[in-house]
Structure formats: C-alpha cells, structure tokens
Write a protein that holds these residues in place. Structure first.
Motif, PDB file in Angstrom:
ATOM      1  N   LYS A   1       8.963   2.299   2.150  1.00 58.03           N
ATOM      2  CA  LYS A   1       9.553   1.441   1.121  1.00 58.03           C
ATOM      3  C   LYS A   1      10.474   2.246   0.213  1.00 58.03           C
ATOM      4  CE  LYS A   1       8.279  -1.901  -2.483  1.00 58.03           C
ATOM      5  NZ  LYS A   1       7.144  -2.597  -3.146  1.00 58.03           N
TER       6      LYS A   1
ATOM      7  N   GLU B   1       6.429   2.274  -7.812  1.00 60.53           N
ATOM      8  CA  GLU B   1       7.044   1.087  -7.217  1.00 60.53           C
ATOM      9  C   GLU B   1       7.481   0.081  -8.277  1.00 60.53           C
ATOM     10  OE1 GLU B   1       5.043  -0.715  -3.954  1.00 60.53           O
ATOM     11  OE2 GLU B   1       4.671   1.189  -2.919  1.00 60.53           O
TER      12      GLU B   1
ATOM     13  N   LYS C   1      19.502   1.485  -0.353  1.00 56.16           N
ATOM     14  CA  LYS C   1      20.283   0.410  -0.983  1.00 56.16           C
ATOM     15  C   LYS C   1      21.256   0.981  -2.015  1.00 56.16           C
ATOM     16  CE  LYS C   1      16.524  -2.967  -0.513  1.00 56.16           C
ATOM     17  NZ  LYS C   1      15.549  -3.809  -1.267  1.00 56.16           N
TER      18      LYS C   1
ATOM     19  N   GLU D   1      13.738   3.091   2.150  1.00 56.16           N
ATOM     20  CA  GLU D   1      14.579   1.900   2.306  1.00 56.16           C
ATOM     21  C   GLU D   1      15.203   1.487   0.978  1.00 56.16           C
ATOM     22  OE1 GLU D   1      12.476  -0.292   6.140  1.00 56.16           O
ATOM     23  OE2 GLU D   1      11.776  -0.789   4.112  1.00 56.16           O
ATOM     24  N   GLU D   2      14.445   1.581  -0.101  1.00 55.65           N
ATOM     25  CA  GLU D   2      14.992   1.219  -1.415  1.00 55.65           C
ATOM     26  C   GLU D   2      16.084   2.199  -1.824  1.00 55.65           C
ATOM     27  OE1 GLU D   2      15.296  -1.322  -4.735  1.00 55.65           O
ATOM     28  OE2 GLU D   2      14.186  -1.554  -2.847  1.00 55.65           O
TER      29      GLU D   2
ATOM     30  N   SER E   1      13.257   0.541  -8.276  1.00 56.88           N
ATOM     31  CA  SER E   1      14.608  -0.004  -8.188  1.00 56.88           C
ATOM     32  C   SER E   1      15.443   0.419  -9.393  1.00 56.88           C
ATOM     33  CB  SER E   1      14.557  -1.533  -8.086  1.00 56.88           C
ATOM     34  OG  SER E   1      15.866  -2.059  -7.961  1.00 56.88           O
TER      35      SER E   1
END
Length: 449
Positions: free
Chosen positions: A216, A172, A223, A219-220, A176
């Motif tokens: 999570k 995590e 993006k 969903e990331e 990103s």
C-alpha cells in the motif's frame, strides 16, 4: 499473501516451509478462487550464476505504473552515521542533526562531489518517544522550503524519511498527506522505517498484514511519483518489477550493525555470504562507505573490513539507490574517495568472474551511461591473492585500469586504512594478480581508451 519461511529440520538436509501468521493465528485471508505465489528454486553450476538469475524477478507481473521516466537511480549521503556516532541526535535539541544549517552543509558537499541527494532523518515531530510521528510537521529548526530551494539550486535532492516505529495505523492515516507534502517541495525519494517489534505491537512484519501494508505504501507513493527505500521490510520477492518505484530495501544486517550492535558488528565473512542469500531476493540497502573505523560510542563494535574493501562493496552489493554512509568530514581529502564518487549505481551488465560463498567474491559491472566497467573483489578474514581475469572487456580494445587496493600492512583489525592507488593499461587478455589483506578488497575503474 503471507511471506514464506524456511527452517532446517534437525540435523538433516531437509527444509520445512511455513507462512508467517496474523496475530490471531490465521495464515492467509483470501476469497476463493485465488492464486498462490510462485515457489522457486535456483540451481546453478557456479555461485556466480546464482547471482545472475532473474527467475524470481521475472515471475512478477510486468510494470503497472506506465511511464517510469521519473524513476532515477543514484548515490547519496546523509547525516545518519553521525547520529549513530552520537555527534548528532534525531530529536530536536542542541546537537539536532537535521538543523537547517547542517543540512545545507551536507548539500554543499553533495553538490561538490556530484551525489544525487542528501538523506535527512530526524526532521519531523515525534522522535522524542518514537510513537506518534507527524509526517507533515517539521521541527522548528528544519526549514524544508529553504533546504529544498537550496538543494534545487545545487542540483541535489533532499531524500525524505518516514520512520513509523512500526505504527502502521498512524502512518496510513497520514500517508497520502505525507507524500503530498514531500511532493510539494520536490522530494521524490523517501526512506521508510519500521524500527521496533511487531507492527502496531501485534502483527509480524512478514505476515499478510505486513505484506499488504508495505505494498500500500509503495502504491501510494507512486501516485506522487515518489521512489521508496524500504527499511525493516518483508523479505523482497521481486515486486520492483511490478512497482519499479520500489528502489531498494534493507532486510539484512546492514552496516549500521557495525555502529551499535553489542556483538561487535558484522563479521568479515558477512559480505561474502549475503550476495548469495539476501542478495538473491533483490537490491540491498547495505550502506557501505565507512572511512573512519573508530567507534566512540561502542569501542568494541566496528566495521570489520579494510578501507579498500569498503570501496569494493559499492560494486559487490547491488542497489540502484546506494548510500555513502560515513560522515562527510571523514571523506574530505582522502584520495580513495574518488572511487565512491566515480562509481555509478545503474548498470547495463553484470558478470561474476569468480566467487566462493563465505570466502571471496569478485564482481564486475558495466556502467549504463558510459560503458566503463567497475570491479570489486573482497575476501573474508583470510588474506589471499586473487587472479582477476578481465576477459569480460571488449576484445581488441585498451582500457585504463585505476586500481584501489589494500596497502602495505593493511589489516581489518590492526590497521584498516592503507590503500594503494595505481594505474595500468589492460585489455581483455589481462589477468591481474592482487593481494587482498584480511577482510580486504580491491576496487577498479576500467575506462576505455
């Protein structure tokens, strides 16, 4: 919310439910008022009707991603099986599987046979100890720009890989940047992995902690318009309706168990059961497609099917992203490979002409792009003759049936390789009689004339 489990109560027909707790013992942390998940039971007249239920999927919230035209099903290959066979290694070294020149060779094969992508595991720093993976730092012999540029020129995608070893905090913290890194190079599918024990050494995969983490990640990824193939997941529950970039998940004794499991591998009846158990929860990344049944690493562990059954599994086990798992050398110059290269993964209709859980399964699916039908029929360790009723075909239309079936002497233990390939003209009134070998199968391409 925590995942729910069911356990049999003694020798009775009763089932007891329980939620997977946090390491601290709590089941769920929530702020009142809140909604609990749906609990469902599917009751059907036939085994096949169980498979056709969309009850659980449709109880999930609708698509929340908006435009999903970037989400593309496909069939891919990878260096993965060769690593299990110890021809290559995950970590860098003389036989590193993710070396640039080896990946380019796989891309050439994928382009030649019209596969959508090549999965490359072991490309990034951290495989030496399976702890501190770095998701934006490739090994020096993996030139991601050269590889993705070459793949693009061949109309093939590099399929990314994020093995976390269950270290979710480490993942995590980098997630990103990791997705942005892949996006920079045109990678739009990532296989995630959580091999090992509990998450971060303490949290069960199916706890509320695990459920939150997996969501999570999905969903990331969305993006960055990246699709996810989730391995070592929480049991699927239809989340792909809400987040359609969740393409497929493992959560099953997949075909990799036939490479390294010291119990000998999956038994013949395994794939006649899982469509009615794990398969009811959603797409399965089972990775069928073995053509070489010799295991040099564990000689007593192997794929317990015939080659024809491996072909049929491409239809029987549903996954919109599906891997042809074997080494590319084992596919070269084998006429049976035509079925895998022809078989799509995106369907407009599915029917189950006949099935008996644990014994045999026959499934037919219609290709969304061409209206051609593909049929797969498999059996357990018992040889049997199946009657394939083609009444699902369009009436008053003729079809060419290209049949890939067990050949003379085929047997999953002594000789899994014989395959007979033949063509017949059929229609909706045709009933084909096919002999299946022990743990054998038949795969059929039905093309409208």
């Amino acid at each position: 919310y925590a995942s729910m489990n069911l356990a049999k109560v003694g020798n009775s027909t009763k089932l007891k439910s329980f939620l997977t707790p946090w390491a601290s013992g709590e089941k769920v942390f929530a702020k009142a008022p809140f909604n609990t998940p749906w609990r469902t039971m599917i009751i059907a007249n036939t085994a096949g009707d169980l498979m056709l239920s969309r009850l659980m999927l449709n109880l999930n919230e609708p698509n929340k991603l908006g435009d999903v035209s970037w989400i593309k099903p496909g069939r891919y290959i990878g260096i993965w099986w060769a690593i299990h066979m110890e021809k290559y290694t995950w970590k860098a070294g003389p036989t590193h599987g993710a070396k640039t020149e080896n990946v380019l060779r796989y891309i050439d094969f994928a382009a030649k046979h019209k596969f959508s992508g090549v999965l490359v595991e072991g490309w990034n720093q951290g495989w030496e100890d399976w702890k501190d993976f770095k998701f934006t730092e490739p090994y020096p012999d993996f030139d991601i720009k050269k590889i993705t540029d070459y793949a693009k020129s061949k109309n093939v995608k590099l399929i990314g890989h994020h093995e976390t070893a269950g270290n979710t905090v480490n993942y995590e913290n980098q997630m990103s940047n990791a997705f942005a890194y892949y996006k920079k190079y045109g990678v739009d599918v990532v296989k995630t992995g959580y091999v090992g024990g509990k998450l971060d050494g303490k949290q069960p995969h199916s706890s509320q902690y695990g459920v939150r983490h997996y969501r999570k990640v999905i969903e990331e990824a969305a993006k960055y318009k990246i699709m996810i193939d989730n391995h070592e997941p929480v049991m699927p529950s239809g989340l792909q309706r809400t987040l359609p970039n969740l393409m497929t998940q493992e959560g099953v004794r997949g075909q990799e168990w036939d490479a390294w499991s010291k119990d000998g591998g999956n038994p013949p009846e395994h794939t006649t059961i899982i469509p009615f158990t794990r398969g009811l929860a959603g797409p399965i990344d089972f990775t069928p497609g073995t053509f070489n049944f010799t295991n040099p690493v564990l000689p007593n562990t192997k794929v317990h099917t015939t080659l024809a059954k491996q072909l049929a599994l491409s239809v029987v086990i549903y996954s919109p992203l599906q891997m042809a798992s074997d080494m590319i050398e084992n596919y070269e110059n084998n006429p049976a490979f035509e079925f895998i290269t022809s078989c799509p993964t995106d369907w407009s209709k599915t029917v189950v002409p006949d099935a008996k859980i644990g014994e045999f399964v026959t499934i037919a699916r219609r290709d969304k792009a061409t209206d051609n039908w593909f049929l797969g029929s498999i059996t357990n360790k018992e040889a049997r003759t199946v009657k394939l009723d083609l009444k699902f075909l369009d009436s008053n239309k003729k079809y060419k049936a290209k049949i890939f079936r067990d050949g003379k002497g085929a047997d999953y233990e002594s000789n899994p390789y014989p395959v007979i390939i033949e063509e017949k003209e059929v229609d909706s009134k045709t009933i084909l009689s096919v002999d299946l070998a022990r743990s054998g199968g038949v795969a059929i391409i039905l093309t409208k004339l």
